[in-house]
Design an enzyme around this catalytic site. Structure first.
Site, PDB file in Angstrom:
ATOM      1  N   SER A 120       0.848  -1.193   0.000  1.00 17.19           N
ATOM      2  CA  SER A 120       0.000   0.000   0.000  1.00 17.19           C
ATOM      3  C   SER A 120       0.884   1.244   0.000  1.00 17.19           C
ATOM      4  CB  SER A 120      -0.880   0.028   1.256  1.00 17.19           C
ATOM      5  OG  SER A 120      -1.574   1.257   1.358  1.00 17.19           O
ATOM      6  N   TYR A 167      -1.613  -1.196  10.041  1.00 18.93           N
ATOM      7  CA  TYR A 167      -1.745  -1.432   8.609  1.00 18.93           C
ATOM      8  C   TYR A 167      -0.494  -0.950   7.877  1.00 18.93           C
ATOM      9  CZ  TYR A 167      -3.755  -1.265   3.899  1.00 18.93           C
ATOM     10  OH  TYR A 167      -3.999  -1.440   2.561  1.00 18.93           O
TER      11      TYR A 167
END
Length: 192
Positions: free
Chosen positions: A83, A98
Site C-alpha cells: 500500500s 496497517y
C-alpha cells in the site's frame, strides 16, 4: 480452496491440496488484507496482532509454502499487495498497524527477490493508493470521494481492475527482468 492466511497450518494444508489437484504452481498473488482505523494511542494488542497476522504474517505463510514448490520447478512469479500507506506512514483510512504490516511486505518482497531470483523466481509488490473497495472503510460518501480525489494527480479513484492489470503484468513474461520492484498504482498519490 479457502484458508485463513493468518493460520500457517491451514495455509499449508490448503496449498498441499491445491497442488495435488493442479499443475505446478507458477504464480502467486498475495491479496488478503484487512484495514484498521484505530488511532495508535487507542490501539489494543489484539487489534495490532489481527492486522499484522493477516497483512504480513499471512503473506509470509503463503509465500513460504508456495516458494518451496516454485524452487523445485525453477520458475515462479510472486506479487504481493502492499500500500502507499507503507511509503507515506499512513493512509486515508487505515492507521499504524496497517502501515507497518504493508511496509513489512515491501521488505519481504525485496529480501525474497534476492533469495529466490537465482531459482528463476521474480518477486514484486504493488502499492495501491485509493482504490474503490471495501478496505477504504465502507461505501464512500460523495464528500469523502471528492476529498480522496483531491489527493491525487488524476481526477478519479482507482478501480480493482487497475490493480489486477498491474498484477497480471508482473506475472507475465513481459516482466521477466523485473524483480524486487514496487509498482505504485496510486493515481500519483505518492508524488503529490
Amino acid at each position: 480452496m479457502v484458508a485463513d492466511v493468518s493460520n500457517e497450518p491451514a495455509v499449508i494444508a490448503a496449498i498441499d491440496e491445491l497442488e495435488a489437484a493442479l499443475p505446478p504452481l507458477a504464480a502467486l498473488a498475495n491479496l488478503a488484507g484487512v484495514s484498521s482505523p484505530v488511532p495508535y494511542l487507542e490501539l489494543t494488542s489484539d487489534e495490532w496482532h489481527r492486522v499484522i497476522n493477516i497483512n504480513l504474517n499471512g503473506v509470509h505463510y503463503v509465500t513460504h509454502r508456495v516458494a518451496q514448490s516454485m524452487v523445485k520447478h525453477a520458475y515462479g512469479r510472486i506479487v504481493s499487495v502492499s500500500s502507499t500507506s507503507a511509503q507515506l506512514g499512513g493512509g486515508t483510512y487505515s492507521k499504524t498497524p496497517y502501515s507497518v504490516a504493508k511496509a513489512g511486505v515491501l521488505g519481504l518482497t525485496r529480501a525474497l527477490a534476492r533469495e529466490l531470483g537465482p531459482h528463476g523466481i521474480t518477486v514484486n509488490a504493488i502499492a495501491p493508493g485509493p482504490i474503490d473497495t471495501d478496505i477504504m472503510g465502507g461505501p464512500l460518501t460523495p464528500e469523502r470521494r471528492e476529498a480522496l480525489v483531491d489527493t491525487l494527480l488524476i481526477n478519479h479513484l482507482g478501480q480493482p481492475q487497475d490493480v489486477a492489470s498491474a498484477i497480471a503484468f508482473l506475472m507475465s513474461e513481459d516482466s521477466a527482468y523485473i524483480t524486487g520492484h514496487t509498482l505504485n498504482v496510486d493515481g500519483g498519490l505518492y508524488m503529490h
